[in-house]
Design a protein around this motif. Structure first.
Motif, PDB file in Angstrom:
ATOM      1  N   SER A  58      78.401-140.892  72.514  1.00  0.00           N
ATOM      2  CA  SER A  58      78.145-140.989  71.316  1.00  0.00           C
ATOM      3  C   SER A  58      79.485-141.101  70.359  1.00  0.00           C
ATOM      4  CB  SER A  58      77.466-139.662  70.863  1.00  0.00           C
ATOM      5  OG  SER A  58      78.390-138.508  71.191  1.00  0.00           O
ATOM      6  N   PRO A  62      77.897-136.892  66.237  1.00  0.00           N
ATOM      7  CA  PRO A  62      76.987-136.934  67.315  1.00  0.00           C
ATOM      8  C   PRO A  62      75.798-136.940  66.896  1.00  0.00           C
ATOM      9  CG  PRO A  62      77.887-134.749  66.443  1.00  0.00           C
ATOM     10  CD  PRO A  62      78.690-135.715  65.580  1.00  0.00           C
ATOM     11  N   SER A  63      75.192-138.249  66.629  1.00  0.00           N
ATOM     12  CA  SER A  63      73.866-138.534  66.074  1.00  0.00           C
ATOM     13  C   SER A  63      73.473-139.924  66.916  1.00  0.00           C
ATOM     14  CB  SER A  63      73.868-138.555  64.529  1.00  0.00           C
ATOM     15  OG  SER A  63      74.592-139.372  64.147  1.00  0.00           O
ATOM     16  N   SER A 149      63.908-128.673  67.885  1.00  0.00           N
ATOM     17  CA  SER A 149      64.494-129.879  66.635  1.00  0.00           C
ATOM     18  C   SER A 149      63.298-129.999  65.755  1.00  0.00           C
ATOM     19  CB  SER A 149      64.981-130.872  67.432  1.00  0.00           C
ATOM     20  OG  SER A 149      64.116-131.968  67.890  1.00  0.00           O
ATOM     21  N   ARG A 247      77.152-128.323  67.975  1.00  0.00           N
ATOM     22  CA  ARG A 247      76.554-129.635  67.395  1.00  0.00           C
ATOM     23  C   ARG A 247      76.372-130.604  68.393  1.00  0.00           C
ATOM     24  NH1 ARG A 247      79.087-132.024  61.981  1.00  0.00           N
ATOM     25  NH2 ARG A 247      79.163-129.691  61.847  1.00  0.00           N
ATOM     26  N   HIS A 251      72.797-132.184  70.027  1.00  0.00           N
ATOM     27  CA  HIS A 251      72.416-133.682  70.135  1.00  0.00           C
ATOM     28  C   HIS A 251      72.352-134.004  71.587  1.00  0.00           C
ATOM     29  CE1 HIS A 251      74.050-137.881  70.585  1.00  0.00           C
ATOM     30  NE2 HIS A 251      72.950-137.808  69.769  1.00  0.00           N
ATOM     31  N   GLU A 255      68.479-135.681  73.073  1.00  0.00           N
ATOM     32  CA  GLU A 255      68.713-136.918  73.773  1.00  0.00           C
ATOM     33  C   GLU A 255      68.123-136.831  75.322  1.00  0.00           C
ATOM     34  OE1 GLU A 255      69.310-140.323  72.430  1.00  0.00           O
ATOM     35  OE2 GLU A 255      68.654-139.092  70.713  1.00  0.00           O
TER      36      GLU A 255
END
Length: 288
Positions: A58, A62-63, A149, A247, A251, A255
């Motif tokens: 990533s 972090p997205s 989430s 964070r 993430h 995933e």
């Protein structure tokens, strides 16, 4: 004459070979979680994060989905898995020159115009990005993680999952996930190791119960961590105030189900190890 000439060339050959060895080691040294070194000292500048696994990463923030990357000599190339909303109009490749790299520090210089645009701030071309590796903060052994989430004002993936120390996963895809409904399965050992490593980069004993951003209409996440030494729980709203290492773990968990071998299994309702946590739902946004 030949012998003195050969002896005089040996230092140059040594330097050349050492340089090649250093460049060849870039791909190994770059693995880990990195964050810009000014993150705690300059609130007016955005900070960047990079997280490198064996072949995926990533980047910038972090997205989004993890993307493939390669390191050839001193050049890092990231191939975008999907367009990054608001940051790039189309899928592409980003090229960085690795200007420095050791066990603690990484410096990346954007080579191409597309890369410079990706890392630019306030319309200004980005300079070299200086990053520090996030070190391990604990040696606690993972027993089980529960992770929520929630929805947002958009298409944030909404799910609940639990992963144990053997890599078994219970997954409930609620909305905007590639798999919907309840599934059970297993994640690859490499993924489990990555989760364990990210967990050890968090100061678990200092986690707050809640971290809330300064805005609304954003995503909320909740995590419950069981280790060999205790139980830790925290909720995050808006990805703003929480520790960067937390964070990056959130993430990763968001995933991870994509790499799992999953099969539909409605019986997981009775298999959840954290039923109270699972039934508590999503954290509320500020003001609710």
């Amino acid at each position: 004459m030949k012998k003195p000439l050969l002896l005089s060339l040996l230092p140059l050959l040594f330097i050349r070979c050492s340089g090649l060895e250093k460049r060849d080691n870039y791909s190994g040294h770059i693995r880990g979680d990195w964050v810009t070194d000014f993150v705690h000292s300059d609130a007016n500048r955005p900070f960047y994060t990079f997280s490198f696994q064996d072949s995926i990463c990533s980047y910038i923030h972090p997205s989004g989905a993890y993307s493939p990357y390669t390191v050839k000599q001193d050049t890092l190339v990231i191939t975008e898995s999907a367009p990054r909303g608001g940051m790039a109009e189309k899928q592409g490749k980003y090229h960085f020159r690795i200007t420095a790299l050791d066990d603690h520090a990484l410096s990346l210089y954007p080579i191409t115009p597309e890369t410079a645009e990706l890392t630019a701030t306030s319309g200004e071309r980005a300079d070299t990005i200086h990053l520090k590796k996030i070190p391990e903060k604990n040696d606690e052994r993972l027993v089980r993680i529960g992770f929520y989430s929630g929805p947002c004002f958009g298409v944030c993936p909404s799910m609940y999952l639990e992963i144990d120390s053997e890599g078994n996963i219970l997954f409930d895809g609620l909305a905007h996930t590639s798999k919907q409904g309840m599934h059970s399965g297993k994640i690859p050992e490499s993924e489990l190791k990555q989760i364990a490593k990210k967990l050890q980069r968090i100061e678990l004993g200092k986690l707050k119960k809640e971290y809330a951003a300064r805005w609304t209409d954003d995503q909320a996440c909740r995590i419950k961590i069981e280790t060999g030494k205790g139980m830790y729980e925290s909720s995050v709203y808006g990805f703003d105030k929480e520790p960067v290492a937390l964070r990056m773990l959130l993430h990763k968990l968001m995933e991870t189900y994509k790499t799992a071998t999953l099969k539909q299994d409605s019986s997981i309702v009775r298999k959840f190890a954290f039923p109270g946590f699972q039934q508590s739902g999503f954290p509320t946004s500020p003001g609710q």
